[in-house]
Design a protein around this motif. Structure first.
Motif, PDB file in Angstrom:
ATOM      1  N   ARG A1108       0.850  -1.185   0.000  1.00 23.10           N
ATOM      2  CA  ARG A1108       0.000   0.000   0.000  1.00 23.10           C
ATOM      3  C   ARG A1108       0.886   1.235   0.000  1.00 23.10           C
ATOM      4  NH1 ARG A1108      -5.130   1.166   4.106  1.00 23.10           N
ATOM      5  NH2 ARG A1108      -5.998   2.891   2.881  1.00 23.10           N
ATOM      6  N   ASP A1114       0.936  15.063  -2.073  1.00 25.27           N
ATOM      7  CA  ASP A1114       0.018  14.801  -3.180  1.00 25.27           C
ATOM      8  C   ASP A1114       0.365  13.486  -3.846  1.00 25.27           C
ATOM      9  OD1 ASP A1114      -1.231  17.195  -2.689  1.00 25.27           O
ATOM     10  OD2 ASP A1114       0.025  18.307  -4.131  1.00 25.27           O
ATOM     11  N   ILE A1115      -0.695  12.676  -4.072  1.00 21.30           N
ATOM     12  CA  ILE A1115      -0.553  11.402  -4.758  1.00 21.30           C
ATOM     13  C   ILE A1115      -1.478  11.397  -5.952  1.00 21.30           C
ATOM     14  CG2 ILE A1115      -0.742   8.887  -4.544  1.00 21.30           C
ATOM     15  CD1 ILE A1115      -0.196   9.134  -1.593  1.00 21.30           C
ATOM     16  N   ASP A1116      -1.028  10.902  -7.044  1.00 22.25           N
ATOM     17  CA  ASP A1116      -1.790  10.834  -8.282  1.00 22.25           C
ATOM     18  C   ASP A1116      -3.156  10.178  -8.007  1.00 22.25           C
ATOM     19  OD1 ASP A1116      -2.662   9.503 -10.908  1.00 22.25           O
ATOM     20  OD2 ASP A1116      -1.042  10.863 -11.547  1.00 22.25           O
ATOM     21  N   TYR A1117      -4.168  10.703  -8.682  1.00 24.95           N
ATOM     22  CA  TYR A1117      -5.531  10.196  -8.453  1.00 24.95           C
ATOM     23  C   TYR A1117      -5.638   8.719  -8.780  1.00 24.95           C
ATOM     24  CZ  TYR A1117     -10.495   9.309  -9.192  1.00 24.95           C
ATOM     25  OH  TYR A1117     -11.736   8.740  -9.168  1.00 24.95           O
ATOM     26  N   GLN A1120      -4.406   6.712  -5.925  1.00 25.98           N
ATOM     27  CA  GLN A1120      -5.326   6.692  -4.793  1.00 25.98           C
ATOM     28  C   GLN A1120      -6.494   5.757  -5.062  1.00 25.98           C
ATOM     29  OE1 GLN A1120      -6.567  10.599  -3.508  1.00 25.98           O
ATOM     30  NE2 GLN A1120      -4.508  11.489  -3.809  1.00 25.98           N
ATOM     31  N   ARG A1121      -6.967   5.767  -6.292  1.00 23.13           N
ATOM     32  CA  ARG A1121      -8.142   4.958  -6.643  1.00 23.13           C
ATOM     33  C   ARG A1121      -7.869   3.471  -6.496  1.00 23.13           C
ATOM     34  NH1 ARG A1121     -10.879   3.283 -11.413  1.00 23.13           N
ATOM     35  NH2 ARG A1121      -9.110   3.887 -12.717  1.00 23.13           N
ATOM     36  N   ASN A1123      -5.461   2.234  -4.432  1.00 19.73           N
ATOM     37  CA  ASN A1123      -4.648   2.014  -3.223  1.00 19.73           C
ATOM     38  C   ASN A1123      -5.431   1.396  -2.088  1.00 19.73           C
ATOM     39  OD1 ASN A1123      -2.148   2.202  -1.926  1.00 19.73           O
ATOM     40  ND2 ASN A1123      -2.719   4.117  -0.905  1.00 19.73           N
TER      41      ASN A1123
END
Length: 1226
Positions: A1108, A1114-1117, A1120-1121, A1123
């Motif tokens: 994980r 900031d993390i790329d969308y 995140q989707r 993760n």
């Protein structure tokens, strides 16, 4: 006659022994071991001594000493004197010029010293120099001499007499001769033996300048213009009134000439083998009616003893001149030797006389030293005679005035006797040297003198001491009797050796090699190597490289003239060649005098024209040596003809041919194969007449030629060309021989590998008194013997070995116990890289070096002699057969400049392989998963440090099972890359390897995983900027790669299959600059490109996440989707470049690994790869218990299964048991 080893002392009476003083004097063999005689001397005398009268003359070969029984009294060092009378002594000088003999180290062990040459004596005197002083020890010695009886027949010569030996049958014709003669004299010149033959044969033995010369001629050839006279020289300072022993042995042209311990060997000039002499041989001089002596040599003055000519004792024959004396009437000289650092002699003088007369003789090698010093009476000053730069300096000191200083003489430190005669009175001093009355030095400066009461010779406190000999000292016209003066205590002395002159010539024979110039002092010598092409303490090591190839490998990349030395420290001289440097090879070119061509006419097959080829700057042997060490050689040869045949093909007798190495004749021409009697046109079928195999053999009246390269190295170079068909009308020929061209050095790359404990043998190494050894090695082992050579008893040997990972040792025993020189390297030497070793030993020092590190040096004391007389074969690879064997590679071994052909001893069965190839080349099971094979030569290991795997073959998968919500973080860097480092990285692409610790234009990612849950981020690599790399498992089980380099995120689909099927899948991603190659499992790789407008650098990586992504910021969308909830399953073999996070977590090699985990992360192999079974070396085999044949029988389900100690059989049996067990269960 038996061996000359009879004990000579034990049977003597007590009256035969005399000592300077004693505490007790015991004469009984019961008090000694090995029949040694026992004496205890007063240790407080200035010069204690023990003297033995043997009663008659003996030939002595050895002495043995022992301490006093059950005491602390023994002598550790001593000097031995011998002579025919008790007041005239000869010091025994060991090899190297040292007169100090080693003694005992305890009271009970016997120390035996064997003389390196036998001598004759009636009296022996032993002078203790050092003894045990612990626990009240004194001088104690028990001694024995070994030898045999000796019959002495002597003749006295006065310069006006001679003995003539008439040959049987009035002539002598011999193939071999054995001549022996002993002599002693005070003269520097004299004729000992002389005989001539009418055919020009000659045999002369003469003394010149204190050296012995042997002139021998077996006959000269007028036709071949060969002078048969050969001259040999041996000995030095032979005018010392000591007996010298001469032996001459000849067989054919081979002559051995020995004077005392020095032997000179030579081959007589010419082609004859017999010595033809007429009528007679003169002994001691030539006296004829019109010839009182030879024109260039005076008759001998002195004593001759036992003159044997081919077994006949000339002196023992009855027909001698009745006026000659059959006894040697010695002149009593009473010389003295100044041999210590603080030596001096003080004698009395007549006080306050107005005239001074001092006369003496001296001989020395030293450039400086005080000869005589005296203080004037009434404080009028002092007078000093000193030796300075080979001159006599006279210095007069006057109180309150400037000292007067003058010099006379030239090169008076030449080792010969020189006479100094000084007379002085007020305002006048006269100095005469060597009795040259015509040119004395006169000083007429004003000074006042009155003689003092003491004279010092050889030294005074705080002045430079003289080292040498003196005799015939006169003071005020009265000769000093040293014995009386010292007996009455009128004088004093220190560190003086009375009754003998112990000077030795350390430059004869010349210890400096390669024509180096020897300069000596009293106790040492130095070699001047200027303009010889060699360097070192004895001019042994060559200044130059052995070939153009060696220059190229050392960094010389420009063509030009170079000086090479193909045999390095060998006897051949360096010579100049032209080196034509290429990037991959270096051509050596040697020109000669026939390159421009030679016109030939008027020759026939019976009287051919011989074209000799004379090479520039080099002898024939030197050019041959170059060809012999080269990998390839070629030489152009061109025969242009006008009605002149060459090889007379196809079946005729050749008219022309060429002669090469070893004077061998060859009938093949350039451009063809060796020994086929053809020319090059026959090979390519271009001959002008197909009936012949050479163009010139067609015998046309036109100009044709046969030409091509001769390229068989073992026949080259061309020495001469023979032309034999130009005597017919109009016949002509033009012969051209090109320069010799060679490249490569076959010794540099002469390489073998030892893969088993073994050794190879070569002929015994016979180095003489100097040796140098060089070779390259590479190994992973921390010890091993490279080479050893020894004698039968291992009392004389040399050995070079790797003792530890950092220590290289040169061990030897060549005269004075076991000594070693250890080089301690700051870096490990067992790193499996090539290392270059050089070792050298001579009479001055022993030293060793590796690569470019400084020499490790062990210097020897002055007067050391090195004896390297080995009898065993040279062993390479181990010591004493297989003791401490070396496993690894050797190449380029040279011993005293001679290449050793290692590849000629290749034997695969014994574990000796050609080239540097060990077990890694043909490994039973190669190292897996990019593991590096570490060569052990007898075995191998796999270095798994830069892999994500473990195990002997890097085959064991290291994986982890991640439960829901668990993750692992690996910190790549703790802080971002500095601007300076980043800028330097932009300027120099290679800079990143040193500043950044990684390559930002290349990535290498691999791992395997298995899961049934989606979605998930399998791997995520963050950076201190916005760059990242991510491998995503989508909801439908397909896998994507996301690359963000700079502003743009690149998306790549790795596969369209559903990988969330519970089976293990393998992923490999590599990027080099803008090219990305991906592969899933064993499918065809997919290649993608990054556009040119985008950045191709992955800047400043920060962390790697598994399970994980828990990065801050900031993390790329898309990340995140996918993760949540995180990866659930098994992942293994994870590696990003050199970083392996799971291995760092489960197999940490540091105290605080850069790994952080949360949740349940447990180790698992994930079933990604099957286990690998194979050979395991016994060194790392936990089941190995020893070497032997052990058989155990296990009853398993009524079957017998055999276990062997062999690991391979053991593993095979385990596999068999496993398979059998599974079969039985089914």
């Amino acid at each position: 006659a038996g061996e000359c080893v009879d004990p000579l002392v034990s049977g003597l009476y007590a009256s035969s022994f005399l000592a300077s003083s004693r505490y007790n004097f015991l004469y009984s063999a019961n008090f000694s071991f090995h029949n040694l005689m026992k004496f205890t001397l007063d240790s407080f005398l200035i010069q204690p001594w023990l003297q033995v009268d043997l009663g008659r003359k003996y030939r002595l070969v050895a002495i043995a000493t022992q301490g006093t029984f059950n005491s602390y009294d023994w002598v550790t060092k001593y000097t031995l004197l011998y002579g025919d009378r008790p007041d005239s002594w000869t010091p025994y000088i060991m090899k190297g010029g040292n007169s100090t003999m080693p003694g005992n180290w305890n009271y009970y062990q016997v120390k035996r010293n064997v003389f390196h040459y036998a001598f004759t004596a009636k009296h022996i005197r032993l002078l203790p120099l050092a003894w045990n002083t612990e626990n009240g020890g004194k001088i104690g010695v028990r001694l024995e001499l070994f030898g045999c009886s000796y019959d002495s027949y002597v003749l006295q010569y006065n310069g006006d007499d001679s003995v003539v030996y008439m040959y049987p049958e009035k002539r002598s014709r011999t193939l071999h001769d054995h001549i022996a003669i002993n002599f002693k004299t005070l003269e520097q010149d004299g004729l000992l033996l002389h005989s001539e033959g009418i055919q020009g044969d000659l045999f002369t033995l003469e003394l010149k300048k204190g050296r012995l010369y042997l002139h021998i001629s077996l006959g000269s050839s007028v036709i071949h213009k060969v002078n048969g006279r050969t001259t040999l020289t041996a000995g030095s300072l032979l005018d010392n009134l000591h007996w010298h022993y001469v032996t001459i042995k000849r067989y054919g042209r081979q002559v051995n000439f020995t004077v005392d311990s020095q032997t000179v060997t030579a081959i007589c000039n010419g082609d004859f083998t017999h010595l033809d002499l007429d009528a007679q041989m003169y002994v001691g001089g030539v006296i004829e009616q019109n010839l009182p002596h030879l024109p260039t040599t005076p008759n001998f003055r002195g004593c001759l003893e036992n003159v044997f000519i081919n077994g006949i004792n000339i002196i023992d024959k009855p027909n001698h001149n009745q006026n000659m004396h059959f006894a040697c009437r010695d002149i009593l000289l009473k010389p003295m030797t100044f041999a210590g650092p603080n030596n001096y002699l003080q004698v009395p003088g007549f006080f306050r006389r107005p005239r001074m007369f001092v006369k003496f003789k001296f001989r020395s090698w030293d450039y400086t030293g005080l000869l005589m010093f005296t203080r004037f009476a009434d404080d009028l000053g002092a007078l000093e005679l000193g030796l300075s730069e080979g001159q006599i300096n006279v210095t007069i000191f006057q109180p309150g005035k400037k000292k007067l200083q003058f010099a006379a003489g030239y090169r008076l430190n030449d080792g010969y006797w020189h006479t100094v005669d000084l007379a002085a009175r007020d305002n006048l001093l006269t100095l005469t040297i060597d009795e040259e009355e015509g040119s004395p030095l006169k000083i007429t400066n004003p000074f006042t003198m009155r003689t003092g009461d003491r004279y010092f010779f050889g030294g005074v406190t705080k002045l430079n001491h003289f080292h040498g000999c003196m005799q015939h000292i006169f003071i005020d016209n009265e000769q000093l009797d040293i014995d009386i003066i010292l007996q009455r205590q009128w004088g004093r002395y220190a560190e003086l050796l009375l009754g003998t002159c112990g000077i030795t010539d350390r430059c004869t024979p010349n210890p400096c090699e390669h024509e180096g110039r020897c300069i000596q002092s009293w106790d040492d010598f130095i070699c001047l190597c200027e303009n010889t092409g060699y360097k070192g303490e004895v001019c042994h090591m060559s200044v130059y490289k052995e070939s153009c190839e060696a220059y190229r490998l050392s960094g010389k990349y420009w063509s030009g003239n170079y000086t090479i030395d193909p045999d390095l420290s060998g006897p051949l001289k360096p010579f100049e060649v032209y080196c034509k440097m290429k990037s991959y090879k270096a051509w050596t070119v040697i020109m000669h005098d026939r390159v421009e061509g030679t016109k030939v006419s008027g020759s026939s097959i019976d009287r051919p024209y011989i074209v000799d080829v004379n090479y520039w700057n080099a002898s024939w042997d030197e050019v041959t040596a170059l060809a012999n060490i080269s990998m390839y050689c070629e030489q152009w040869i061109d025969y242009s003809c006008y009605k002149s045949r060459l090889l007379n093909t196809p079946n005729g007798r050749p008219f022309g041919y060429w002669i090469g190495r070893n004077n061998e004749t060859h009938y093949y021409w350039g451009g063809t194969f060796r020994e086929v009697q053809k020319c090059g046109c026959s090979i390519n079928q271009t001959c002008i007449d197909p009936k012949f195999q050479c163009n010139c053999d067609a015998d046309y009246r036109q100009w044709y030629s046969d030409k091509g390269y001769l390229d068989f190295r073992d026949h080259l170079p061309v020495r001469r060309v023979v032309v034999g068909d130009t005597n017919r009308t109009g016949s002509q020929a033009h012969i051209t021989v090109g320069p010799l061209r060679c490249h490569g050095d076959k010794n540099i790359w002469n390489t073998i590998a030892f893969t088993k404990p073994t050794y190879i043998t070569f002929p015994t190494f016979r180095p003489g008194s100097s040796a140098d050894i060089s070779f390259h090695f590479k190994t992973y082992r921390d010890h091993g013997v490279f080479l050893e050579n020894s004698d039968d008893q291992l009392r004389n040997f040399i050995r070079i070995e790797l003792n530890t990972t950092h220590n290289l040792v040169f061990v030897f025993m060549v005269g004075d116990g076991i000594i070693n020189v250890t080089l301690r390297s700051p870096v490990p030497l067992n790193d499996n890289e090539w290392h270059f070793v050089q070792a050298e030993i001579n009479v001055k020092l022993a030293r060793i070096k590796v690569d470019y590190q400084p020499w490790a040096v062990r210097r020897f004391p002055a007067q050391t002699f090195v004896t390297m007389t080995f009898t065993h074969p040279l062993l390479v690879g181990s010591a004493n057969r297989t003791l401490r064997p070396f496993l690894g590679c050797l190449r380029g071994l040279r011993m005293n400049g001679v290449p050793i052909d290692l590849e000629g001893k290749v034997n695969e069965e014994q574990g000796i392989r050609r080239n540097c190839t060990g077990q890694c080349l043909n490994a039973t099971i190669p190292c897996r998963n990019s593991g590096q094979c570490i060569e052990g030569y007898a075995s191998y290991t796999c270095d798994c440090n830069n892999t994500a795997f473990d195990g002997f073959y890097c085959h064991k998968d290291i994986g982890a099972y991640f439960e829901i919500g668990s993750w692992l973080k690996y910190n790549i860097r703790k802080k971002p890359v500095s601007d300076e480092a980043a800028w330097a990285n932009w300027i120099d692409p290679h800079y990143d390897n040193f500043s950044l610790g990684y390559n930002d234009t290349a990535d290498d990612i691999e791992f395997s995983f298995s899961t049934v849950h989606t979605p998930a981020v399998l791997l995520y690599i963050s950076s201190f900027v916005q760059d990242y790399i991510a491998v995503i498992l989508r909801t439908d089980g397909r896998r994507n790669l996301r690359y963000k380099l700079g502003l743009i995120t690149h998306k790549y689909q790795l596969t369209g299959r559903n990988l969330a099927d519970g089976f293990p899948h393998y992923v490999n991603i590599t990027r080099h600059n803008r090219t990305i190659k991906t592969q899933v499992d064993y499918m065809e790789p997919i290649v993608e490109k990054i556009t040119l407008v985008e950045d191709a650098r992955f800047d400043s990586p920060k962390s790697m996440f598994l399970g994980r992504v828990m990065e801050v910021g900031d993390i790329d969308y898309e990340i995140q989707r996918h993760n949540a909830p995180g990866f659930i399953g098994c992942i293994s073999g994870v590696r990003y470049n050199v970083y392996a996070p799971l291995k760092a977590f489960f197999r940490p090699n540091e105290t605080e690994p850069p790994v952080t985990t949360q949740g349940y992360v447990s180790e698992s192999i994930c079933g990604a790869f099957p286990p690998v079974l194979g050979y395991v070396p016994w060194e790392v085999d936990p089941w190995f218990t020893g070497i032997g044949e052990f058989i155990h029988i296990l009853h398993f389900n009524e079957r017998n299964i055999i276990f062997s100690s062999s690991t391979q059989l053991f593993i095979f049996c385990l596999q068999s048991i496993f398979i059998s067990t599974m079969t039985l269960r089914k």
